[in-house]
Design a protein around this motif. Structure first.
Motif: not given
Ligand code: GLU
Length: 289
Positions: A6, A8-10, A42, A203, A207, A221, A225
């Motif tokens: 996946r 998963a952008p904000s 997200e 978050y 997640v 990612r 993180l």
């Molecule tokens: N939504 C997060 C971001 O844009 C990424 C989350 C993830 O990949 O766990 O930084």
């Protein structure tokens, strides 16, 4: 079972080269392994997320040549699921409300630091310095009934007592180049906020719930993180969720060697596209085949 990946952008700003790198790595890996690629929005923070950023995400990713499964999961449409997870943790006695404002927290930290070193989390933020864990049930109820704002925190000491020796499977390089089983160190984050009065999640919580619910098998990612994965493993354990493998990748940096920020300027995908760059040229610039 094919792997499930996946991106998963904000939608709280425009996408830049760093996002493109992460999205393309996920896409390439899904394709190479016959896996599925999901896109997740997200958008739990209503003060920072905007529909025009979300629309731009779809446009930029399509320009990069990505294809993803629909419907796309938007976290803002699932707040009740996150709320229920917080309740489950609360039933285990692992959650408490804290009532200090940001300014009060800053003041408490300054007070602690005047007497020595106050610990900081892996992102550099001071750990929670307050005493809300010790408030009586009656005092908590009184403050909540009075309408005071609050955060719901994980009682990290109690949580770790139920989950010793956690680790995760790391397939990327991570910041220290280690792969294989990595020992989780969630205590370094202190009593993290899992929800707030006005937003029933965070978050960290969303997640792990979404990765499990969507059957994600490999989380690819940025290495920023990496340390947060310790909190994610702990929450997975406490909530009985499946554990994906992780691949933390290097970050794309600007000429000064700094992590790219949301104010994208020269590294924004929209700007690069407008300058006439092709998706193939962009791939070369960030070192992808
Ligand atoms: N939504 C997060 C971001 O844009 C990424 C989350 C993830 O990949 O766990 O930084």
């Amino acid at each position: 079972m094919p792997p499930v990946l996946r991106f998963a952008p904000s939608p709280n700003g425009p996408l830049h080269l760093g996002h493109a790198y992460s999205a393309l790595l996920n896409f390439d890996m899904a394709r190479a392994s016959g896996g599925r690629l999901l896109l997740r929005i997200e958008d739990i923070d209503p003060t920072r997320c905007r529909p025009e950023f979300e629309a731009a995400i779809y446009e930029d990713l399509a320009w990069l040549g990505l294809a993803w499964e629909v419907p796309v999961r938007r976290q803002s449409e699932h707040l009740d699921e996150y709320r229920r997870a917080v309740e489950r943790l609360a039933e285990q006695g692992l959650i408490y409300p804290s009532f200090e404002s940001r300014a009060e927290i800053a003041r408490l930290v300054a007070e602690r630091e005047a007497h020595g070193v106050w610990p900081r989390d892996p992102d550099g933020a001071p750990l929670y310095p307050g005493n809300a864990k010790r408030l009586s049930a009656a005092e908590r109820a009184r403050l909540i009934d009075s309408g005071a704002p609050y955060s719901l925190r994980l009682d990290m000491t109690a949580a770790i007592a139920r989950a010793r020796d956690l680790s995760w499977h790391e397939r990327g390089e991570g910041p220290n180049g280690k792969t294989g089983r990595i020992a989780a160190a969630p205590h370094a984050w202190g009593d993290v906020v899992l929800a707030r009065k006005e937003t029933p999640t965070s978050y960290h919580l969303s997640v792990v719930i979404d990765d499990a619910l969507q059957g994600v098998t490999e989380v690819v990612r940025g290495e920023d993180l990496f340390h947060a994965t310790s909190v994610h493993r702990l929450l997975q354990h406490l909530l009985g969720l499946a554990e994906p493998a992780y691949r933390h990748h290097r970050l794309i940096r600007d000429e000064a060697g700094l992590k790219l920020s949301k104010s994208t300027g020269a590294t924004g995908l929209r700007e690069l596209r407008a300058s006439g760059m092709s998706a193939a040229e962009l791939r070369r610039r960030i070192g992808l085949p």
